[in-house]
Design a protein around this motif. Structure first.
Motif, PDB file in Angstrom:
ATOM      1  N   TYR A   2      -3.289  -5.778  -3.618  1.00  0.00           N
ATOM      2  CA  TYR A   2      -3.698  -7.167  -3.795  1.00  0.00           C
ATOM      3  C   TYR A   2      -2.550  -7.987  -4.380  1.00  0.00           C
ATOM      4  O   TYR A   2      -1.689  -7.463  -5.100  1.00  0.00           O
ATOM      5  CB  TYR A   2      -4.912  -7.248  -4.716  1.00  0.00           C
ATOM      6  CG  TYR A   2      -6.061  -6.388  -4.240  1.00  0.00           C
ATOM      7  CD1 TYR A   2      -6.854  -6.780  -3.180  1.00  0.00           C
ATOM      8  CD2 TYR A   2      -6.332  -5.159  -4.849  1.00  0.00           C
ATOM      9  CE1 TYR A   2      -7.895  -6.003  -2.725  1.00  0.00           C
ATOM     10  CE2 TYR A   2      -7.377  -4.364  -4.410  1.00  0.00           C
ATOM     11  CZ  TYR A   2      -8.154  -4.785  -3.346  1.00  0.00           C
ATOM     12  OH  TYR A   2      -9.175  -3.992  -2.907  1.00  0.00           O
ATOM     13  N   LYS A  17      -4.613 -12.546  -1.828  1.00  0.00           N
ATOM     14  CA  LYS A  17      -4.408 -11.746  -0.622  1.00  0.00           C
ATOM     15  C   LYS A  17      -4.865 -10.305  -0.831  1.00  0.00           C
ATOM     16  O   LYS A  17      -4.629  -9.705  -1.885  1.00  0.00           O
ATOM     17  CB  LYS A  17      -2.921 -11.733  -0.235  1.00  0.00           C
ATOM     18  CG  LYS A  17      -2.351 -13.069   0.182  1.00  0.00           C
ATOM     19  CD  LYS A  17      -0.878 -12.937   0.553  1.00  0.00           C
ATOM     20  CE  LYS A  17      -0.257 -14.273   0.940  1.00  0.00           C
ATOM     21  NZ  LYS A  17       1.186 -14.122   1.279  1.00  0.00           N
ATOM     22  N   ASP A  18      -5.522  -9.783   0.192  1.00  0.00           N
ATOM     23  CA  ASP A  18      -5.764  -8.351   0.316  1.00  0.00           C
ATOM     24  C   ASP A  18      -4.844  -7.894   1.434  1.00  0.00           C
ATOM     25  O   ASP A  18      -5.120  -8.097   2.617  1.00  0.00           O
ATOM     26  CB  ASP A  18      -7.234  -8.077   0.653  1.00  0.00           C
ATOM     27  CG  ASP A  18      -7.546  -6.590   0.725  1.00  0.00           C
ATOM     28  OD1 ASP A  18      -6.635  -5.802   1.074  1.00  0.00           O
ATOM     29  OD2 ASP A  18      -8.698  -6.202   0.469  1.00  0.00           O
ATOM     30  N   ASP A  20      -3.892  -4.944   2.509  1.00  0.00           N
ATOM     31  CA  ASP A  20      -4.297  -3.820   3.357  1.00  0.00           C
ATOM     32  C   ASP A  20      -5.183  -4.269   4.516  1.00  0.00           C
ATOM     33  O   ASP A  20      -5.103  -3.721   5.618  1.00  0.00           O
ATOM     34  CB  ASP A  20      -5.015  -2.751   2.528  1.00  0.00           C
ATOM     35  CG  ASP A  20      -4.088  -2.082   1.533  1.00  0.00           C
ATOM     36  OD1 ASP A  20      -2.858  -2.044   1.796  1.00  0.00           O
ATOM     37  OD2 ASP A  20      -4.575  -1.606   0.492  1.00  0.00           O
ATOM     38  N   SER A  21      -6.033  -5.242   4.276  1.00  0.00           N
ATOM     39  CA  SER A  21      -6.941  -5.699   5.328  1.00  0.00           C
ATOM     40  C   SER A  21      -6.509  -7.036   5.941  1.00  0.00           C
ATOM     41  O   SER A  21      -7.225  -7.601   6.771  1.00  0.00           O
ATOM     42  CB  SER A  21      -8.371  -5.818   4.790  1.00  0.00           C
ATOM     43  OG  SER A  21      -8.404  -6.663   3.666  1.00  0.00           O
ATOM     44  N   THR A 106      -5.109  -8.549 -10.158  1.00  0.00           N
ATOM     45  CA  THR A 106      -4.943  -7.856  -8.873  1.00  0.00           C
ATOM     46  C   THR A 106      -5.359  -6.397  -9.014  1.00  0.00           C
ATOM     47  O   THR A 106      -4.921  -5.540  -8.247  1.00  0.00           O
ATOM     48  CB  THR A 106      -3.484  -7.959  -8.389  1.00  0.00           C
ATOM     49  OG1 THR A 106      -2.604  -7.472  -9.417  1.00  0.00           O
ATOM     50  CG2 THR A 106      -3.116  -9.399  -8.056  1.00  0.00           C
ATOM     51  N   SER A 109      -9.241  -5.842  -6.943  1.00  0.00           N
ATOM     52  CA  SER A 109      -9.445  -6.964  -6.024  1.00  0.00           C
ATOM     53  C   SER A 109      -8.436  -8.043  -6.412  1.00  0.00           C
ATOM     54  O   SER A 109      -7.801  -7.954  -7.461  1.00  0.00           O
ATOM     55  CB  SER A 109     -10.871  -7.518  -6.117  1.00  0.00           C
ATOM     56  OG  SER A 109     -11.082  -8.137  -7.371  1.00  0.00           O
ATOM     57  N   ALA A 110      -8.293  -9.042  -5.547  1.00  0.00           N
ATOM     58  CA  ALA A 110      -7.540 -10.234  -5.938  1.00  0.00           C
ATOM     59  C   ALA A 110      -8.556 -11.205  -6.510  1.00  0.00           C
ATOM     60  O   ALA A 110      -9.460 -11.666  -5.801  1.00  0.00           O
ATOM     61  CB  ALA A 110      -6.831 -10.835  -4.740  1.00  0.00           C
ATOM     62  N   LYS A 137     -13.505 -13.301  -6.128  1.00  0.00           N
ATOM     63  CA  LYS A 137     -12.901 -12.005  -5.844  1.00  0.00           C
ATOM     64  C   LYS A 137     -12.774 -11.803  -4.339  1.00  0.00           C
ATOM     65  O   LYS A 137     -13.764 -11.895  -3.607  1.00  0.00           O
ATOM     66  CB  LYS A 137     -13.747 -10.873  -6.432  1.00  0.00           C
ATOM     67  CG  LYS A 137     -13.780 -10.839  -7.943  1.00  0.00           C
ATOM     68  CD  LYS A 137     -14.562  -9.624  -8.446  1.00  0.00           C
ATOM     69  CE  LYS A 137     -14.511  -9.516  -9.959  1.00  0.00           C
ATOM     70  NZ  LYS A 137     -15.249  -8.313 -10.444  1.00  0.00           N
ATOM     71  N   LEU A 139     -12.027  -9.063  -1.625  1.00  0.00           N
ATOM     72  CA  LEU A 139     -12.044  -7.608  -1.510  1.00  0.00           C
ATOM     73  C   LEU A 139     -12.310  -7.255  -0.051  1.00  0.00           C
ATOM     74  O   LEU A 139     -13.448  -7.314   0.415  1.00  0.00           O
ATOM     75  CB  LEU A 139     -13.125  -7.016  -2.418  1.00  0.00           C
ATOM     76  CG  LEU A 139     -13.276  -5.498  -2.463  1.00  0.00           C
ATOM     77  CD1 LEU A 139     -12.002  -4.840  -2.979  1.00  0.00           C
ATOM     78  CD2 LEU A 139     -14.462  -5.124  -3.340  1.00  0.00           C
ATOM     79  N   GLY A 140     -11.237  -6.921   0.680  1.00  0.00           N
ATOM     80  CA  GLY A 140     -11.392  -6.668   2.108  1.00  0.00           C
ATOM     81  C   GLY A 140     -11.890  -7.919   2.810  1.00  0.00           C
ATOM     82  O   GLY A 140     -11.384  -9.022   2.593  1.00  0.00           O
TER      83      GLY A 140
END
Length: 287
Positions: A2, A17-18, A20-21, A106, A109-110, A137, A139-140
């Motif tokens: 994050y 930003k997330d 990974d996703s 971070t 989650s961000a 938040k 999260l994905g």
């Protein structure tokens, strides 16, 4: 992983930003604590009228505005309390005031926590001292909005809270709504109608409220974009409003804690006792 970044354009903007996703969320604290943009793998989830956003004299049409201490409008913008009359414009003042960033993280989650507190100007139109803390938040593919409400007055405080997300939608005929209610109140003619999942998008405006909800989740499917948006809300939220205008590329599916004019009618109105703190949440997941 994050990440939180900052950019300065018309307003200071926080970018969550997330990585990974490949999800990205933009929040502008000083413009009503509003979420202005949400993209998932390059696909935009929210609509934003950028010209209105740039003009501080106009309310923002787009993103996710915060509605407080009322949702909707009051007759002549008036409410009465202890034999005094106050003027509160549509949806209250939270969407117009600057919020303060009090925390960011971070970890897991961000997340960004914003705070809004009463001041001399808010007391002129709403005679209660309060503090709101909202944590956004990312999260994905999910946005979670955790909320804390505190009454800092010496008297019990009536309030309503709502969120007004503008979801981007280019073809409303490809929508399928799943709303946990069997009837709605129509603002245009002040009548109640049964609901079977279908709406007439050829109307110039649809402005309807579901006030007898049978669950804490609503969703819609946009088959043209091959996505489903699911909104889950805590039991504070007793009303769902659906609003759209013909020719505009958005729909609004809005969880409200009370219907219009509740501060006068007391219909499903919420109260906080002095120094009471109440927590609630709303989450929006895109599949």
């Amino acid at each position: 992983m994050y990440n939180i970044a900052i950019k300065q354009e018309e307003y200071l903007t926080y970018i969550l930003k997330d990585l990974d996703s490949n999800c990205r969320l933009e929040i502008v604290p000083e413009r009503g604590g509003i979420v202005t943009d949400w993209t998932i793998q390059g696909q935009k989830i929210l609509y934003l009228d950028k010209d209105r956003f740039k003009n501080p004299q106009l309310s923002v049409r787009g993103g996710i505005p915060v509605l407080f201490p009322i949702c909707g409008n009051l007759p002549d913008n008036i409410f009465s309390y202890q034999e005094k009359t106050y003027i509160l414009k549509q949806h209250g003042f939270a969407r117009d005031l600057p919020w303060k960033v009090i925390n960011q993280s971070t970890d897991k989650s961000a997340s960004l926590t914003l705070s809004l507190t009463s001041d001399l100007e808010t007391l002129k139109v709403y005679p209660f001292e309060f503090e709101l803390n909202f944590t956004y938040k990312l999260l994905g593919n999910k946005l979670i909005i955790e909320q804390l409400y505190k009454n800092k007055s010496k008297e019990k405080m009536p309030f309503s809270i709502g969120f007004h997300p503008y979801f981007y939608c280019g073809d409303k005929t490809k929508l399928k709504l799943e709303i946990p209610g069997e009837e709605y109140w129509n603002k245009s003619d002040d009548k109640t109608y049964s609901f079977n999942g279908e709406l007439d998008y050829n109307l110039e405006e649809i402005d309807i409220a579901f006030t007898q909800l049978q669950g804490q989740k609503t969703s819609f499917i946009d088959s043209k974009r091959n996505l489903t948006v699911e909104i889950t809300y805590s039991d504070l939220f007793s009303t769902l409003v659906f609003w759209t205008l013909k020719g505009k590329d958005y729909i609004c599916v809005e969880p409200w804690s009370s219907p219009r004019n509740a501060i006068n009618t007391e219909e499903q109105l919420n109260y906080l006792q002095p120094n009471e703190v109440y927590s609630a949440s709303v989450s929006i997941e895109v599949k």
